[in-house]
Design an enzyme around this catalytic site. Structure first.
Site, PDB file in Angstrom:
ATOM      1  N   ARG A  98       5.489  -1.368  -4.705  1.00 34.35           N
ATOM      2  CA  ARG A  98       5.132  -2.033  -3.337  1.00 34.35           C
ATOM      3  C   ARG A  98       3.665  -3.550  -3.022  1.00 34.35           C
ATOM      4  O   ARG A  98       3.476  -4.130  -2.549  1.00 34.35           O
ATOM      5  CB  ARG A  98       5.053  -1.288  -2.380  1.00 34.35           C
ATOM      6  CG  ARG A  98       6.625  -0.217  -2.093  1.00 34.35           C
ATOM      7  CD  ARG A  98       5.560   0.859  -1.733  1.00 34.35           C
ATOM      8  NE  ARG A  98       4.954   0.539  -0.557  1.00 34.35           N
ATOM      9  CZ  ARG A  98       5.901   1.077   0.905  1.00 34.35           C
ATOM     10  NH1 ARG A  98       6.617   1.496   1.299  1.00 34.35           N
ATOM     11  NH2 ARG A  98       5.605   0.313   2.343  1.00 34.35           N
TER      12      ARG A  98
ATOM     13  N   ASN B 154      -2.699   3.998   4.930  1.00 30.71           N
ATOM     14  CA  ASN B 154      -2.275   3.166   5.771  1.00 30.71           C
ATOM     15  C   ASN B 154      -2.436   2.123   6.762  1.00 30.71           C
ATOM     16  O   ASN B 154      -2.212   3.174   7.188  1.00 30.71           O
ATOM     17  CB  ASN B 154      -1.170   2.606   5.067  1.00 30.71           C
ATOM     18  CG  ASN B 154      -0.284   3.328   3.397  1.00 30.71           C
ATOM     19  OD1 ASN B 154       0.239   3.364   3.002  1.00 30.71           O
ATOM     20  ND2 ASN B 154      -1.663   3.137   2.127  1.00 30.71           N
ATOM     21  N   GLY B 155      -2.801   1.502   6.675  1.00 36.56           N
ATOM     22  CA  GLY B 155      -2.443   0.361   7.901  1.00 36.56           C
ATOM     23  C   GLY B 155      -3.958   0.057   8.783  1.00 36.56           C
ATOM     24  O   GLY B 155      -4.766  -0.272   7.445  1.00 36.56           O
TER      25      GLY B 155
ATOM     26  N   GLU C  53       5.091 -18.223  -4.492  1.00 42.10           N
ATOM     27  CA  GLU C  53       4.855 -16.219  -4.654  1.00 42.10           C
ATOM     28  C   GLU C  53       4.620 -16.215  -5.890  1.00 42.10           C
ATOM     29  O   GLU C  53       3.901 -15.727  -6.389  1.00 42.10           O
ATOM     30  CB  GLU C  53       5.616 -15.866  -3.937  1.00 42.10           C
ATOM     31  CG  GLU C  53       7.253 -16.004  -4.197  1.00 42.10           C
ATOM     32  CD  GLU C  53       8.301 -14.407  -2.760  1.00 42.10           C
ATOM     33  OE1 GLU C  53       7.016 -13.857  -2.541  1.00 42.10           O
ATOM     34  OE2 GLU C  53       9.176 -14.997  -3.522  1.00 42.10           O
TER      35      GLU C  53
ATOM     36  N   LYS D 224      10.217 -18.601  -3.948  1.00 42.84           N
ATOM     37  CA  LYS D 224      10.202 -18.050  -4.961  1.00 42.84           C
ATOM     38  C   LYS D 224       9.180 -18.407  -5.808  1.00 42.84           C
ATOM     39  O   LYS D 224       8.326 -18.217  -6.430  1.00 42.84           O
ATOM     40  CB  LYS D 224      11.490 -18.210  -5.217  1.00 42.84           C
ATOM     41  CG  LYS D 224      12.747 -17.440  -5.145  1.00 42.84           C
ATOM     42  CD  LYS D 224      12.493 -15.347  -5.513  1.00 42.84           C
ATOM     43  CE  LYS D 224      11.758 -15.082  -4.094  1.00 42.84           C
ATOM     44  NZ  LYS D 224      12.728 -14.888  -2.999  1.00 42.84           N
TER      45      LYS D 224
ATOM     46  N   LYS E 171       5.033  -5.651  -1.533  1.00 44.04           N
ATOM     47  CA  LYS E 171       6.532  -5.946  -1.724  1.00 44.04           C
ATOM     48  C   LYS E 171       7.386  -5.275  -0.100  1.00 44.04           C
ATOM     49  O   LYS E 171       7.496  -6.039   0.901  1.00 44.04           O
ATOM     50  CB  LYS E 171       7.313  -4.758  -2.148  1.00 44.04           C
ATOM     51  CG  LYS E 171       8.678  -4.265  -2.187  1.00 44.04           C
ATOM     52  CD  LYS E 171       9.528  -5.980  -2.936  1.00 44.04           C
ATOM     53  CE  LYS E 171      10.988  -5.646  -2.249  1.00 44.04           C
ATOM     54  NZ  LYS E 171      12.077  -6.965  -2.452  1.00 44.04           N
TER      55      LYS E 171
ATOM     56  N   CYS F  49       0.816  -1.161  -0.195  1.00 39.36           N
ATOM     57  CA  CYS F  49      -0.181  -0.238  -0.250  1.00 39.36           C
ATOM     58  C   CYS F  49       1.321   1.186   0.075  1.00 39.36           C
ATOM     59  O   CYS F  49       1.978   1.301   0.892  1.00 39.36           O
ATOM     60  CB  CYS F  49      -0.806  -0.319   1.015  1.00 39.36           C
ATOM     61  SG  CYS F  49      -0.116  -0.449   2.803  1.00 39.36           S
TER      62      CYS F  49
ATOM     63  N   TRP G  29      -3.895  -1.872  -0.723  1.00 38.83           N
ATOM     64  CA  TRP G  29      -3.611  -3.492  -0.571  1.00 38.83           C
ATOM     65  C   TRP G  29      -4.374  -3.576   0.883  1.00 38.83           C
ATOM     66  O   TRP G  29      -4.348  -3.459   2.214  1.00 38.83           O
ATOM     67  CB  TRP G  29      -2.349  -3.436   0.478  1.00 38.83           C
ATOM     68  CG  TRP G  29      -2.496  -5.151  -0.176  1.00 38.83           C
ATOM     69  CD1 TRP G  29      -1.935  -5.814  -0.540  1.00 38.83           C
ATOM     70  CD2 TRP G  29      -2.070  -5.965   0.747  1.00 38.83           C
ATOM     71  NE1 TRP G  29      -1.622  -7.593  -0.077  1.00 38.83           N
ATOM     72  CE2 TRP G  29      -1.217  -7.258   0.809  1.00 38.83           C
ATOM     73  CE3 TRP G  29      -2.479  -6.118   2.888  1.00 38.83           C
ATOM     74  CZ2 TRP G  29      -1.938  -7.973   1.329  1.00 38.83           C
ATOM     75  CZ3 TRP G  29      -2.663  -7.571   3.784  1.00 38.83           C
ATOM     76  CH2 TRP G  29      -2.011  -7.977   2.930  1.00 38.83           C
TER      77      TRP G  29
ATOM     78  N   HIS H 263       9.625 -38.796   6.291  1.00 37.38           N
ATOM     79  CA  HIS H 263       9.085 -38.555   6.985  1.00 37.38           C
ATOM     80  C   HIS H 263       7.940 -38.577   6.933  1.00 37.38           C
ATOM     81  O   HIS H 263       6.948 -37.990   7.938  1.00 37.38           O
ATOM     82  CB  HIS H 263       9.460 -37.992   8.749  1.00 37.38           C
ATOM     83  CG  HIS H 263      10.902 -38.929   9.310  1.00 37.38           C
ATOM     84  ND1 HIS H 263      10.786 -40.279   9.569  1.00 37.38           N
ATOM     85  CD2 HIS H 263      11.934 -38.343   9.006  1.00 37.38           C
ATOM     86  CE1 HIS H 263      11.857 -40.384  10.639  1.00 37.38           C
ATOM     87  NE2 HIS H 263      12.604 -40.060   9.769  1.00 37.38           N
TER      88      HIS H 263
ATOM     89  N   GLU I 109      13.790 -21.256   0.823  1.00 38.65           N
ATOM     90  CA  GLU I 109      13.954 -19.550  -0.618  1.00 38.65           C
ATOM     91  C   GLU I 109      13.460 -20.069  -1.717  1.00 38.65           C
ATOM     92  O   GLU I 109      12.748 -19.884  -2.278  1.00 38.65           O
ATOM     93  CB  GLU I 109      14.897 -19.753  -0.332  1.00 38.65           C
ATOM     94  CG  GLU I 109      15.373 -18.018  -1.413  1.00 38.65           C
ATOM     95  CD  GLU I 109      14.614 -16.849  -0.991  1.00 38.65           C
ATOM     96  OE1 GLU I 109      13.889 -17.114  -0.135  1.00 38.65           O
ATOM     97  OE2 GLU I 109      14.322 -16.046  -1.768  1.00 38.65           O
TER      98      GLU I 109
END
Ligand code: GLU
Length: 607
Positions: free
Chosen positions: A27, A99-100, A488, A485, A602, A2, A73, A504, A481
């Site tokens: 972002r 924002n928030g 997402e 990647k 972001k 946002c 967002w 397992h 990681e």
């Protein structure tokens, strides 16, 4: 996540606001809006979608030099035009962007309803416009209307507010970043330093609880109690301007290829080859603190948490001191025991990650000292911690992190060496590692010049219902990681497991042709990792093997990708590169929005 942009000055506001929004795009957001005062009324235009969608509904121009803009967002209420910001009071005296999250918005909404004021959107933000308008109706000045509203809130806010027929903006910050940029006879407001550098380098980062009243070319800051606050001017680094895409097809592509130079920046001046140690001046750590620290705790979210996990392993290995990584959002709620003598490291690219900020506050409250491992200079975490290490990746605009990850790992490697040298790590071992780190940018370049059969790997991945990533030791975290990647960017379900743990549970997922990515650099765990590789092959899985150049295990993969051989402690800096490229090219082939994957942001500035 946002964004806010505001302008009050002598130029036409609309193009400046739209350009500000464009620079905030990286972002991540889902809807967008702008409000400009044209001298008679405040014109608002908003829509679901991107800056280009907003542009398509905007008039050719609006004659006005004052305005606010927002990328949303969604946290409360669906992604709809009605929920997009700016929001206005019923009588139109107050227009604002937020924002928030306002945690007590339902209660506030009910009390507005009792007074006959109904909200038009489902957001938590709209109540604020109505509350401020009611205060104005009672005769309050704009600043007092804002202050008395803020005092009734629980939650977080970055707010930029405009008032009908008043030549001013009021901004407020609590837990959501907001920066004022000072130009010649004009003032800018932004939630992010990037868009400001196009206009001015002189900025003031608002602190939590600050409220700023902005007039043309000047502003005053007060605390929530109404006391005057002295502004702290920061001069922004020009490098924080927009990094142009140039010929690159995407920011992610560009940033993957910037990693060798970014790593050079991170290492520069921080390696003492003579003493075989690291030199992180910004941490201001003296030997006695390093020697007496009983343990190290690292905090992060997403990719930063994986970088922290790699740091944790190196700290234990070289420093011989217990180290633990915590996911920030869990840490702050788990009432973790804080030892004030321990070393706490908060890892974040943006320096604005809300969960990590909360965790830092919790540690500080209990007497612990936290050091930031941060990319954005002057960000909230950098300022909150006071001490730490900037990773110097340069602006990272792709939502999926690449060059920040490798630089976080490098900065933590230097820290681990510094810690190790005050304890058990010998000069020779330290020298060997620091020399190898200095050669790593070149090794990265060598790999990026010849990336191997990534295309073949992508063909396997594009067809997959799910992908399993396996590795051991440092590579178990690189596997996580890599899985993050691919998940997402390509929206393919991915699972990462330490190779020894595969039998397992996740082995049950394997069927004929399932792609499994195995990360097996030439370290002391390679042989064991290869056992897992054979187990998955025995079940018909197709193995994408990441190995070191010249290693005979190359023949074991269905697709084998070689990276240059490197010091065993530094393998993540090389093995992660093909994983980034695989995720990138898979997303491209599947037609995904590479730089702005759906639903992601972001810098995650809400908890
Ligand atoms: N909570 C607000 C909303 O859902 C603001 C979200 C944001 O920060 O963009 O509209």
């Amino acid at each position: 996540m946002c964004g806010i942009f505001g302008y009050l000055g002598h130029q036409q506001a609309l193009p400046i606001l739209v350009e500000g929004l464009r620079r905030l795009e990286y972002r991540g957001y889902d809807s967008i809006g702008v409000a400009v005062d044209d001298g008679e009324t405040i014109q608002t235009h908003k829509t679901v979608g991107k800056v280009s969608d907003l542009k398509s509904i905007l008039p050719a121009s609006i004659d006005g030099t004052l305005g606010i803009a927002h990328t949303r967002w969604a946290t409360h209420g669906g992604v709809t035009q009605a929920n997009a910001h700016p929001h206005a009071s019923e009588n139109g005296t107050v227009h604002l962007v937020h924002n928030g999250i306002i945690e007590n918005f339902q209660q506030l909404r009910k009390s507005l309803s009792k007074r006959g004021v109904e909200c038009k959107s489902e957001t938590d933000s709209e109540v604020l416009a109505h509350m401020m308008a009611l205060e104005l109706e009672k005769g309050a000045e704009p600043l007092d209307a804002v202050l008395s509203t803020l005092r009734r809130l629980r939650g977080t806010w970055g707010l930029c507010i405009m008032f009908k027929e008043l030549d001013m903006l009021v901004c407020a910050r609590n837990g959501s970043p907001l920066i004022i940029g000072q130009g010649e006879g004009e003032t800018f407001v932004s939630s992010d330093p990037h868009p400001l550098t196009a206009h001015t380098q002189r900025v003031v980062y608002l602190e939590d609880g600050d409220v700023a009243v902005i007039h043309r070319g000047s502003f005053n800051i007060t605390s929530m109690k109404g006391h005057s606050v002295e502004p702290n001017i920061t001069v922004l680094d020009e490098a924080w301007g927009e990094a142009e895409l140039g010929d690159a097809p995407h920011y992610m592509y560009k940033e993957i290829h910037e990693q060798p130079d970014a790593l050079r920046q991170c290492i520069a001046g921080r390696v003492d080859r003579e003493m075989g140690t690291g030199r992180l001046g910004g941490m201001g750590l003296d030997h006695s603190t390093l020697i007496q620290a009983p343990h190290v705790r690292l905090l992060g979210c997403g990719t930063a948490a994986y970088a922290a996990q790699i740091g944790q392993m190196l700290i234990e290995k070289m420093g011989r001191i217990p180290a633990v990584t915590h996911i920030s959002s869990e840490f702050r709620n788990n009432d973790t025991v804080i030892n004030p003598k321990a070393i706490y490291l908060a890892v974040s690219q943006s320096g604005e990650t809300a969960d990590t900020i909360s965790a830092i506050k919790e540690i500080k409250l209990k007497g612990g000292q936290v050091f930031g491992v941060v990319n954005v200079v002057g960000s909230t975490i950098a300022r909150l911690c006071g001490k730490g290490v900037y990773i110097h990746s340069g602006p990272e605009q792709s939502v999926a992190s690449t060059k920040a990850f490798t630089n976080m790992v490098a900065a933590l490697t230097i820290f681990a060496t510094q810690l190790g040298r005050t304890r058990h790590l010998s000069k020779d071992e330290g020298r060997e590692l620091m020399q190898a780190l200095q050669q790593t940018p070149h090794l990265m370049e060598t790999y990026l010049e010849d990336i191997g059969p990534i295309d073949e790997a992508v063909s396997l991945l594009c067809e997959a219902n799910s992908v399993l990533f396996l590795g051991r030791g440092l590579s178990a975290t690189v596997a996580k990681e890599g899985a993050l990647k691919l998940m997402e960017l390509a929206y393919i379900p991915c699972l990462a497991y330490p190779a020894g743990e595969m039998k397992h549970g996740p082995i049950a997922l394997l069927e004929e042709g399932s792609p499994v990515v195995v990360i097996a650099p030439n370290d002391h765990l390679k042989e064991k990792t290869m056992s897992a590789l054979h187990e998955v092959k025995a079940r018909g899985a197709k193995v994408i093997l990441i190995h070191e150049q010249g290693d005979a295990i190359a023949s074991e993969g269905d697709v084998s990708i070689a990276v240059p051989a490197v010091h065993p402690a530094l393998t993540p800096l090389l093995t992660v590169l093909p994983l980034q490229l695989m995720a990138y090219y898979t997303a491209v082939r599947l037609g995904r929005d590479v730089d702005r994957p759906r639903n992601l942001a972001k810098s995650v500035t809400v908890e």
